[in-house]
Design a protein around this motif. Structure first.
Motif, PDB file in Angstrom:
ATOM      1  N   LEU A  79       0.824  -1.207   0.000  1.00 44.81           N
ATOM      2  CA  LEU A  79       0.000   0.000   0.000  1.00 44.81           C
ATOM      3  C   LEU A  79       0.859   1.258   0.000  1.00 44.81           C
ATOM      4  N   SER A  80       1.967   1.243   0.718  1.00 44.19           N
ATOM      5  CA  SER A  80       2.874   2.381   0.718  1.00 44.19           C
ATOM      6  C   SER A  80       3.422   2.627  -0.688  1.00 44.19           C
ATOM      7  N   GLY A  81       3.787   1.558  -1.382  1.00 38.64           N
ATOM      8  CA  GLY A  81       4.277   1.687  -2.755  1.00 38.64           C
ATOM      9  C   GLY A  81       3.219   2.241  -3.692  1.00 38.64           C
ATOM     10  N   LEU A  82       1.989   1.749  -3.556  1.00 39.61           N
ATOM     11  CA  LEU A  82       0.895   2.239  -4.393  1.00 39.61           C
ATOM     12  C   LEU A  82       0.613   3.716  -4.151  1.00 39.61           C
ATOM     13  N   PHE A  83       0.443   4.097  -2.880  1.00 39.91           N
ATOM     14  CA  PHE A  83       0.151   5.490  -2.581  1.00 39.91           C
ATOM     15  C   PHE A  83       1.323   6.387  -2.956  1.00 39.91           C
ATOM     16  N   GLY A  84       2.550   5.907  -2.787  1.00 39.53           N
ATOM     17  CA  GLY A  84       3.717   6.677  -3.214  1.00 39.53           C
ATOM     18  C   GLY A  84       3.686   6.928  -4.719  1.00 39.53           C
ATOM     19  N   SER A  85       3.301   5.923  -5.468  1.00 43.42           N
ATOM     20  CA  SER A  85       3.167   6.070  -6.919  1.00 43.42           C
ATOM     21  C   SER A  85       2.075   7.069  -7.274  1.00 43.42           C
ATOM     22  N   PHE A  86       0.957   7.015  -6.574  1.00 45.19           N
ATOM     23  CA  PHE A  86      -0.146   7.943  -6.840  1.00 45.19           C
ATOM     24  C   PHE A  86       0.277   9.384  -6.567  1.00 45.19           C
ATOM     25  N   VAL A  87       0.963   9.601  -5.439  1.00 50.98           N
ATOM     26  CA  VAL A  87       1.401  10.956  -5.092  1.00 50.98           C
ATOM     27  C   VAL A  87       2.448  11.447  -6.095  1.00 50.98           C
ATOM     28  N   ALA A  88       3.376  10.570  -6.479  1.00 50.14           N
ATOM     29  CA  ALA A  88       4.399  10.958  -7.456  1.00 50.14           C
ATOM     30  C   ALA A  88       3.759  11.338  -8.789  1.00 50.14           C
ATOM     31  N   ARG A  89       2.789  10.569  -9.224  1.00 50.37           N
ATOM     32  CA  ARG A  89       2.118  10.871 -10.486  1.00 50.37           C
ATOM     33  C   ARG A  89       1.351  12.192 -10.395  1.00 50.37           C
ATOM     34  N   ALA A  90       0.671  12.433  -9.259  1.00 52.06           N
ATOM     35  CA  ALA A  90      -0.042  13.696  -9.067  1.00 52.06           C
ATOM     36  C   ALA A  90       0.935  14.862  -9.081  1.00 52.06           C
ATOM     37  N   TYR A  91       2.085  14.699  -8.435  1.00 55.09           N
ATOM     38  CA  TYR A  91       3.121  15.739  -8.414  1.00 55.09           C
ATOM     39  C   TYR A  91       3.627  16.031  -9.818  1.00 55.09           C
ATOM     40  N   LEU A  92       4.003  14.990 -10.551  1.00 56.84           N
ATOM     41  CA  LEU A  92       4.552  15.175 -11.902  1.00 56.84           C
ATOM     42  C   LEU A  92       3.522  15.778 -12.853  1.00 56.84           C
ATOM     43  N   THR A  93       2.258  15.434 -12.681  1.00 60.63           N
ATOM     44  CA  THR A  93       1.200  16.000 -13.522  1.00 60.63           C
ATOM     45  C   THR A  93       0.990  17.473 -13.205  1.00 60.63           C
ATOM     46  N   ARG A  94       0.869  17.784 -11.917  1.00 54.03           N
ATOM     47  CA  ARG A  94       0.556  19.164 -11.523  1.00 54.03           C
ATOM     48  C   ARG A  94       1.731  20.118 -11.647  1.00 54.03           C
ATOM     49  N   TYR A  95       2.910  19.710 -11.199  1.00 56.90           N
ATOM     50  CA  TYR A  95       4.040  20.628 -11.120  1.00 56.90           C
ATOM     51  C   TYR A  95       5.002  20.549 -12.306  1.00 56.90           C
ATOM     52  N   CYS A  96       5.027  19.443 -13.024  1.00 56.14           N
ATOM     53  CA  CYS A  96       5.966  19.300 -14.137  1.00 56.14           C
ATOM     54  C   CYS A  96       5.257  19.185 -15.483  1.00 56.14           C
ATOM     55  N   GLY A  97       3.928  19.137 -15.477  1.00 56.98           N
ATOM     56  CA  GLY A  97       3.169  19.095 -16.720  1.00 56.98           C
ATOM     57  C   GLY A  97       3.179  17.751 -17.440  1.00 56.98           C
ATOM     58  N   PHE A  98       3.584  16.678 -16.772  1.00 60.18           N
ATOM     59  CA  PHE A  98       3.587  15.367 -17.409  1.00 60.18           C
ATOM     60  C   PHE A  98       2.150  14.917 -17.647  1.00 60.18           C
ATOM     61  N   GLN A  99       1.896  14.319 -18.797  1.00 65.78           N
ATOM     62  CA  GLN A  99       0.568  13.808 -19.112  1.00 65.78           C
ATOM     63  C   GLN A  99       0.586  12.335 -19.492  1.00 65.78           C
ATOM     64  N   TYR A 100       1.743  11.816 -19.835  1.00 63.47           N
ATOM     65  CA  TYR A 100       1.830  10.440 -20.316  1.00 63.47           C
ATOM     66  C   TYR A 100       2.773   9.650 -19.411  1.00 63.47           C
ATOM     67  N   PHE A 101       2.324   8.513 -18.937  1.00 61.52           N
ATOM     68  CA  PHE A 101       3.127   7.647 -18.078  1.00 61.52           C
ATOM     69  C   PHE A 101       3.077   6.236 -18.640  1.00 61.52           C
ATOM     70  N   GLU A 102       4.195   5.571 -18.609  1.00 57.60           N
ATOM     71  CA  GLU A 102       4.261   4.194 -19.088  1.00 57.60           C
ATOM     72  C   GLU A 102       5.302   3.444 -18.265  1.00 57.60           C
TER      73      GLU A 102
END
Length: 121
Positions: A79-102
């Motif tokens: 669960l820590s890994g999953l939530f860490g991934s969710f927060v990282a993706r939210a950060y990269l989307t909001r602050y770095c403008g990333f839209q595509y993840f693979e």
């Protein structure tokens, strides 16, 4: 939806935010990132955002769990890994403008959305 704060350090420096001040993300930001991570398409985050709100300390501006997630070490780790991934993706989307993840699964991999681009692990 509440706004939560995070301490972070981003490497390499000079990209994203500088890591000096806490960043903020809403539970909606994290919920949207979670849904995209789980189903790999854009859907509403409403159900996940509501669940996430219930797991966090009410009225606290910091991202703090009410209690540990799970009793078994493997569950907490997963669960820590999953939530860490969710927060990282939210950060990269909001602050770095990333839209595509693979996911990067190989040492050398062509990207699905852009087959003429390859990434090195």
């Amino acid at each position: 939806m509440t706004v939560r704060k995070f301490h972070h350090r981003y490497t390499p420096s000079g990209q994203g935010t500088d890591g000096q001040d806490p960043i903020t993300l809403t539970t909606t930001d994290i919920g949207e990132a979670a849904i995209r991570e789980i189903v790999q398409i854009s859907l509403t985050s409403a159900p996940f955002g509501v669940v996430l709100e219930q797991l966090l300390v009410p009225g606290d501006t910091w991202f703090r769990w009410i209690a540990q997630l799970g009793q078994i070490r493997e569950t907490r780790t997963a669960l820590s890994g999953l939530f860490g991934s969710f927060v990282a993706r939210a950060y990269l989307t909001r602050y770095c403008g990333f839209q595509y993840f693979e996911p990067i699964r190989a040492d050398l991999q062509a990207l699905t959305a852009w087959p003429h681009y390859t990434v090195h692990k």
